[in-house]
Enzyme design. Structure first.
Site, PDB file in Angstrom:
ATOM      1  CG  HIS A   1       9.983  36.638  27.392  1.00 55.49           C
ATOM      2  ND1 HIS A   1       8.695  36.303  27.080  1.00 55.49           N
ATOM      3  CD2 HIS A   1       9.873  37.060  26.291  1.00 55.49           C
ATOM      4  CE1 HIS A   1       7.646  37.035  25.563  1.00 55.49           C
ATOM      5  NE2 HIS A   1       8.717  37.577  25.505  1.00 55.49           N
TER       6      HIS A   1
ATOM      7  CG  ASP B   1       6.269  39.914  23.318  1.00 60.30           C
ATOM      8  OD1 ASP B   1       7.610  39.082  23.982  1.00 60.30           O
ATOM      9  OD2 ASP B   1       5.881  40.415  23.747  1.00 60.30           O
TER      10      ASP B   1
ATOM     11  CD  GLU C   1      11.480  40.504  27.526  1.00 58.23           C
ATOM     12  OE1 GLU C   1      11.340  41.391  26.872  1.00 58.23           O
ATOM     13  OE2 GLU C   1       9.668  40.283  28.115  1.00 58.23           O
ATOM     14  CD  GLU C   2       6.239  41.015  27.843  1.00 56.22           C
ATOM     15  OE1 GLU C   2       6.189  42.464  27.824  1.00 56.22           O
ATOM     16  OE2 GLU C   2       6.360  40.391  26.405  1.00 56.22           O
TER      17      GLU C   2
ATOM     18  CD  GLU D   1      11.447  38.771  23.466  1.00 52.35           C
ATOM     19  OE1 GLU D   1      10.459  39.716  22.649  1.00 52.35           O
ATOM     20  OE2 GLU D   1      11.609  39.368  24.085  1.00 52.35           O
TER      21      GLU D   1
ATOM     22  CG  HIS E   1       3.031  44.027  25.633  1.00 52.14           C
ATOM     23  ND1 HIS E   1       4.154  44.925  25.810  1.00 52.14           N
ATOM     24  CD2 HIS E   1       4.108  43.470  24.763  1.00 52.14           C
ATOM     25  CE1 HIS E   1       6.110  44.023  26.256  1.00 52.14           C
ATOM     26  NE2 HIS E   1       4.992  43.055  25.537  1.00 52.14           N
TER      27      HIS E   1
HETATM   28 ZN   LIG Z   1       9.056  39.560  23.889  1.00 49.36          ZN
END
Ligand SMILES: [Zn+2]
Length: 413
Positions: free
Chosen positions: A111, A140, A174-175, A199, A384
């Protein structure tokens, strides 16, 4: 002191001999290694450009910019590229395809959306400190997206054609559970022999299993009434909800690796009204897809026991992302990755992750096909969070790994 020095020297000599014989036994592909090294700097330049564009899942403008750059890179390596809408997602899917002369269908996916809001990249743009690079979505998964395009570039330079089709899918959502791209991921995956997901791994590992994610919705209907003058005429939905949450707090299963945690609770808007509605949502994680039915059945039974008469209680398990369950094919692919890393004097460990990824939509537990391996991206950590980082020293070995994996998968019968 002298003695210690001598011991160190002996140790150093021992090590050199050891490394030499090791290299002989495993034979690193020096031209591939050189091709990967040659691309490191330009990949990092691209990474800086990508990280400095906000592409949160709802940021249509930023997503389009990243989409354009990735589509351009895919065209440069000779892929035919399609941009496909993914409603309700704000961004679009970038699908690249290459035709080869072999027999295997291979797909590489990751993603390009991030969890960060608009303005984040301006606040903390791409920076490097030592071997670590920082910035929103760097590991990410913008690093992973670039590993894919640069690995394809190396493969093209090497004349690698040992595949029937080589497909790339970059998705924009994706998130937020890949709501707009999950069907495409499953459809394209069903046509593949192998799917690699990029990932970010936390170290020299690859991911052979990820958890599935579900939401458990709990709703209570009661009856409103004045809380001061006629509370007895009301049926308090908040009180019944509290009763149900306590009854439903142990829906998880340690044995099955299932967790169910109540995290969001809503009831009432005014202090002087007995609330007629209350709701709660739980975060559920599972590695076994049959746990969805088990939790639903258990919850249905439990909620029949009510504290407040004349209230209605309903509970619904919503599957958000199926698990990528541990399986023999993925374990074998992880062993292949390890043997390739050994060519570089390194090793790779297979791990199971507690979070969910698109590997869950790629893997089909009923057929066991395609063979899926996740955690192929750039090494990084603190994802994140505002101190997310990517390990720039992992760029070369991960490029090497991706190309050798494709070559090895292409040769399988
Ligand atoms: Zn990811």
């Amino acid at each position: 002191m002298k003695k210690k020095y001598l011991l160190l020297l002996v140790a150093a000599l021992g090590c050199t001999t050891c490394a030499a014989s090791f290299a002989q036994a495993t034979q690193a592909d020096s031209s591939l290694l050189e091709a990967a090294q040659r691309r490191k700097e330009v990949l990092i330049k691209d990474l800086a450009a990508l990280v400095n564009i906000d592409s949160g899942t709802d940021d249509a403008k930023g997503l389009t910019q990243v989409e354009t750059l990735l589509a351009q890179r895919l065209k440069e390596v000779g892929a035919s590229v399609e941009i496909v809408a993914a409603p309700p997602a704000a961004g679009k899917m970038v699908i690249g395809k290459l035709q080869g002369t072999g027999a295997r269908n291979i797909m590489l996916i990751i993603h390009y959306d991030t969890v960060f809001g608009t303005g984040e990249a301006a606040k903390r743009p791409f920076t490097i400190s030592g071997n670590k690079a920082f910035g929103p979505g760097i590991a990410d998964a913008k690093g992973g997206a670039l590993l894919i395009v640069y690995a394809l570039d190396i493969a093209r330079e090497r004349g690698f054609k040992d595949y029937k089709t080589l497909t790339v899918l970059f998705n924009p959502d994706e998130e937020k559970s890949s709501l707009g791209s999950r069907d495409m991921i499953s459809k394209l995956s069903s046509e593949q022999d192998y799917v690699l997901v990029f990932e970010p791994p936390e170290a020299d590992v690859v991911t052979v299993a990820t958890n599935g994610i579900a939401y458990v919705h709990l709703d209570v209907k009661g009856r409103a009434s004045h809380a001061g003058s006629a509370p007895e005429a009301g049926r308090n939905a908040a009180v019944e909800l509290s009763n149900q949450i306590i009854q439903l707090k142990d829906l998880g299963s340690a044995e099955k690796g299932t967790t169910v945690n109540w995290t969001v609770i809503k009831a009432g808007e005014r202090v002087n009204i007995i609330p007629d509605k209350a709701s709660a949502t739980a975060d559920m994680r599972m590695s076994d897809v049959s746990e969805l039915q088990r939790v639903q059945a258990d919850a249905d039974k439990i909620v029949r026991n009510k504290l407040i008469a004349d209230t209605e209680v309903s509970v619904k398990v919503e599957n958000r992302r199926p698990p990528f369950s541990r399986n023999a094919g993925s374990d074998q692919l992880a062993a292949t990755a390890d043997s390739i890393y050994k060519e570089l004097g390194k090793s790779i460990t297979p791990v199971s992750m507690r979070y969910g990824t698109d590997a869950g939509f790629a893997y089909n537990p009923k057929t066991g096909k395609p063979v899926v391996l996740d955690g192929m991206g750039i090494v990084g950590d603190r994802i994140h969070s505002s101190d997310e980082w990517a390990d720039l020293d992992s760029v070369v070995p991960r490029l090497y790994l991706t190309v050798r994996m494709m070559e090895t998968m292409g040769k399988t019968k």
